[in-house]
Design an enzyme around this catalytic site. Sequence first.
Site, PDB file in Angstrom:
ATOM      1  CD  GLU A 129      -3.069   1.048   0.438  1.00 38.02           C
ATOM      2  OE1 GLU A 129      -2.859   1.352  -0.738  1.00 38.02           O
ATOM      3  OE2 GLU A 129      -4.192   0.738   0.885  1.00 38.02           O
ATOM      4  CB  THR A 182      -4.065   7.454  -2.565  1.00 41.10           C
ATOM      5  OG1 THR A 182      -5.088   6.593  -3.035  1.00 41.10           O
ATOM      6  CG2 THR A 182      -4.158   7.554  -1.060  1.00 41.10           C
TER       7      THR A 182
HETATM    8  N1  HSE Z   1      -7.648   6.693   4.266  1.00 41.76           N
HETATM    9  C1  HSE Z   1      -7.036   6.820   2.993  1.00 41.76           C
HETATM   10  C2  HSE Z   1      -7.250   8.238   2.496  1.00 41.76           C
HETATM   11  C3  HSE Z   1      -7.657   5.836   2.050  1.00 41.76           C
HETATM   12  O1  HSE Z   1      -8.361   8.734   2.650  1.00 41.76           O
HETATM   13  O2  HSE Z   1      -6.315   8.850   1.982  1.00 41.76           O
HETATM   14  C4  HSE Z   1      -7.079   5.855   0.673  1.00 41.76           C
HETATM   15  O3  HSE Z   1      -7.829   4.972  -0.131  1.00 41.76           O
END
Ligand code: HSE
Length: 312
Positions: A129, A182
């Site tokens: 990840e 992201t």
């Molecule tokens: N919690 C993470 C974000 C999830 O919101 O950046 C990314 O899929």
Amino acid sequence: MNSIDVFCPGSVANISCGFDILGLCLDSVGDTMRVKKVSKKGITIKSISGYNLSLKTNENAAGVSALALINQYKNIDYGFEIEIIKKIKPGSGIGSSAASASGSVFAINELLGKPFSKNELVKFALEGEYICSKSYHADNISPLIFGGITLVRDHKELDIINLPIPSELYVTIIHPQIELKTSDSRSIVDRNIHISKMTEQSANLGAFISSLYKEDYELLKRSIKDVVIEPCRSKLIPEFKSLKKIALKNNALGFGISGSGPSMFSLCKGIKSANSVIKNMEYQLDKIDINYKCYISKINKEGLKILWCFTA
Ligand code: HSE
């Protein structure tokens, strides 16, 4: 066991009130991964279909997490070959990298006879990840490995809690066909929040968790709110405001950004309500000619699933 096929589901991280700590596992959307034992040592990514992603082991979420696992498993005189059929678009907000990162470690653990615990699998998958998002968040990975809805109390100590799933809960997903990385979506999040926002967000998080234990849909509806992240990120998502209005008008319990976006999710009580929310959102998107995909899903209690395995 020499070869295994696994279903690597999508997921909704954050669920509005739990940035980086809440996540749920989807049932109706996911990748398929085949992992085989081979004589060549190490991890080889043989093929990826669906999307154009690197086949280099150390640049691919599935490869990096698999390497983290085999580095912990001493005296292994063979290797693993991975083939991925990707259905979850990278940069979709429904856990594309988490599906790859957790799928490979789940499959290899099965092929090795399950030497590692679920917590250890989360730890390995986090490395995959990280390669994609440049941050260690376990909110997408945890519901895949533990199933259902999870709360990550601490991703370093790997304190992960399975939460109850209200029986009539359905999830809808609208995925506008744009890519939002992201890492980019994280970079625009406000790092300094006012204490009043912290109070509001934690009250909603507590109430949301309580609503799951009590199967109290009205409380759930009052608590799926995000006063911290959504105001920053929703600007990047086409039609966010109008779709939220439509979803709530059609009795969705809540509506928000799925993970880091651009996908949007709603939680609904019952399939009828989920169908009506999706139908009305589709109507709006068709009017303004935006390409999108949509899904309706139950919450996947099991998480990653074995589809097929072969023993020589
Ligand atoms: N919690 C993470 C974000 C999830 O919101 O950046 C990314 O899929």
